[in-house]
Design a protein around this motif. Structure first.
Motif, mmCIF file in Angstrom:
data_model
loop_
_atom_site.group_PDB
_atom_site.id
_atom_site.type_symbol
_atom_site.label_atom_id
_atom_site.label_comp_id
_atom_site.label_asym_id
_atom_site.label_seq_id
_atom_site.Cartn_x
_atom_site.Cartn_y
_atom_site.Cartn_z
ATOM 1 N N LYS A 70 0.818 -1.217 0.000
ATOM 2 C CA LYS A 70 0.000 0.000 0.000
ATOM 3 C C LYS A 70 0.851 1.265 0.000
ATOM 4 C CE LYS A 70 -3.711 -2.169 2.621
ATOM 5 N NZ LYS A 70 -3.011 -3.394 2.996
ATOM 6 N N ARG A 71 0.246 2.339 -0.484
ATOM 7 C CA ARG A 71 0.926 3.635 -0.462
ATOM 8 C C ARG A 71 1.012 4.201 0.943
ATOM 9 N NH1 ARG A 71 -0.646 6.669 -6.111
ATOM 10 N NH2 ARG A 71 -0.207 4.857 -7.369
ATOM 11 N N SER A 72 0.070 3.798 1.801
ATOM 12 C CA SER A 72 0.125 4.216 3.206
ATOM 13 C C SER A 72 0.193 2.973 4.073
ATOM 14 C CB SER A 72 -1.118 5.032 3.583
ATOM 15 O OG SER A 72 -1.237 6.121 2.718
ATOM 16 N N GLN A 99 10.346 1.911 -7.445
ATOM 17 C CA GLN A 99 8.994 1.832 -6.881
ATOM 18 C C GLN A 99 8.000 1.244 -7.882
ATOM 19 O OE1 GLN A 99 7.831 5.265 -4.183
ATOM 20 N NE2 GLN A 99 8.999 6.351 -5.729
ATOM 21 N N GLU A 103 3.319 1.036 -3.974
ATOM 22 C CA GLU A 103 3.926 1.799 -2.885
ATOM 23 C C GLU A 103 4.312 3.209 -3.320
ATOM 24 O OE1 GLU A 103 7.260 -0.324 -4.904
ATOM 25 O OE2 GLU A 103 7.026 -0.995 -2.859
ATOM 26 N N SER A 105 5.314 6.701 -4.078
ATOM 27 C CA SER A 105 5.264 7.981 -3.401
ATOM 28 C C SER A 105 6.215 8.900 -4.164
ATOM 29 C CB SER A 105 5.715 7.802 -1.943
ATOM 30 O OG SER A 105 6.026 9.043 -1.385
#
Ligand SMILES: [Mn+2]
Length: 376
Positions: A70-72, A99, A103, A105
């Motif tokens: 997940k991104r967070s 990346q 994920e 960012s």
């Protein structure tokens, strides 16, 4: 005086050296399935095995995206990732990454929070004479510009994209291997299958495309056998298996088949639940909903020895009786291997050949080996 024996090495004898350990799509997260909260730890268990191996070998680790799911991510997952990568960084082993979309960012990659790791995004990195160049996942409208930026002296592109040649039949691809200039090899995440394929690049160059595949089962129709790669300086790769949670699949068409399957599997499921580091195996059962109390009976048996996934199928009584033999046949484990004995007699020599080809990650070498053995 007798002459000294002359040692003849086989033609493919090379002093190749290992360069790096390569993985992608580790999708680190605490739980595998939202509906099965007690089914947890699979992604961590696989990742720890890869880090253990990298440490043992004293090699750099290359992470080709989707390392986090997940991104967070939550603190348990991030903490685990940091602890594991720190084991490598602390003994001065390289951890290089790009990346994936999971994920991603753009402002600052999660992995950059661990001191000593290195982003390969638009960066060159040379190890043992091999020039690597990396690209984070890039949307389809921007990827072609990024591919044009690949340096002429790059040998290996590390990327994470939906490629035409891998996934073009299933979804809209970002780019094609035929768009990639210069490099001889692409290491790519995103494709959850562990395999190597050969293509031609933009300059007509031969291009070896290496996909590590996912490190644990993300969906029930995936093969639960998982691997990562050990990469050598001649751009060859060896598959290293990962120990994962076992999966059993059953298809049940009658009451009798249900009871037979329970007797057949109960001991194996119980033994695995006790002995396997991840605990209970997965048991996926497809059954006709016309079998009385099938779900209750299966849940009762699986309670302490398996994570049960039930797939009821609409069943018509006449149809069941007619097709009894076929549907009640248990399928232990998944994948094409399961179906092979239905197509080829397991006693026939063609069976072992077919099995070797199915299991091979390097079809050309395997075929060559089979031919060599046959004419010896
Ligand atoms: Mn992925």
């Amino acid at each position: 005086m007798s002459s000294l024996p002359v040692k003849i090495y086989s033609e493919d004898y090379t002093m190749k050296l290992p360069v790096a350990v390569v993985t992608s799509d580790c999708h680190l997260q605490v739980y595998n399935w939202a509906k099965h909260p007690d089914l947890r730890g699979d992604s961590f268990y696989s990742f720890k095995q890869i880090v253990d191996y990298t440490l043992e070998q004293g090699l750099p680790l290359i992470l080709a995206g989707d390392i986090l799911d997940k991104r967070s991510p939550d603190a348990e997952t991030l903490g685990f990732l940091f602890d594991q990568l720190k084991r490598l960084v602390d003994v001065k082993l390289w951890v290089c990454y790009i990346q994936g979309q999971h994920e991603m960012s753009r402002s600052r990659p999660w992995l950059s929070c661990i001191p000593g790791t290195r982003s390969l995004h638009k960066e060159k990195w040379n190890v043992k004479g091999i020039e690597f160049y990396g690209l984070d996942f890039t949307p389809a409208d921007k990827i072609h510009a990024e591919l044009k930026g690949i340096p002429q002296d790059a040998d290996v592109l590390v990327a994470h994209q939906v490629w035409l040649e891998h996934m073009g039949k299933h979804c809209v691809p970002d780019a094609a291997f035929a768009d990639v200039p210069y490099v001889k090899c692409i290491i790519t995440g995103d494709f959850h299958v562990h395999k190597i394929t050969e293509h031609n690049g933009k300059d007509g160059q031969r291009l070896k495309v290496v996909s590590p595949g996912s490190t644990y089962m993300k969906t029930l129709d995936e093969d639960f056998h998982k691997y990562f790669w050990l990469m050598f300086d001649d751009l060859t790769f060896h598959s290293i298996p990962i120990q994962t949670r076992p999966v059993f699949k059953s298809r049940i068409g009658t009451v009798e088949a249900l009871e037979d399957e329970i007797v057949n599997l109960a001991t194996r499921l119980n033994n695995l639940a006790t002995d396997h580091p991840l605990g209970k195996p997965i048991w996926c059962v497809e059954y006709y909903d016309s079998i009385p109390n099938a779900a209750v009976r299966l849940e009762e048996v699986a309670k302490n020895c398996a994570h049960l996934f039930l797939r009821p199928v609409k069943g018509n009584k006449d149809y069941i009786e007619k097709d009894l033999g076929e549907i009640s046949q248990p399928m232990i484990e998944t994948g094409l291997e399961t179906y092979l004995p239905r197509c080829v007699d397991p006693e026939a020599p063609t069976f072992s050949t077919a099995l070797r080809l199915l299991r091979s990650n390097d079809l050309k070498s395997e075929l060559r080996q089979i031919v060599t053995e046959a004419i010896q």
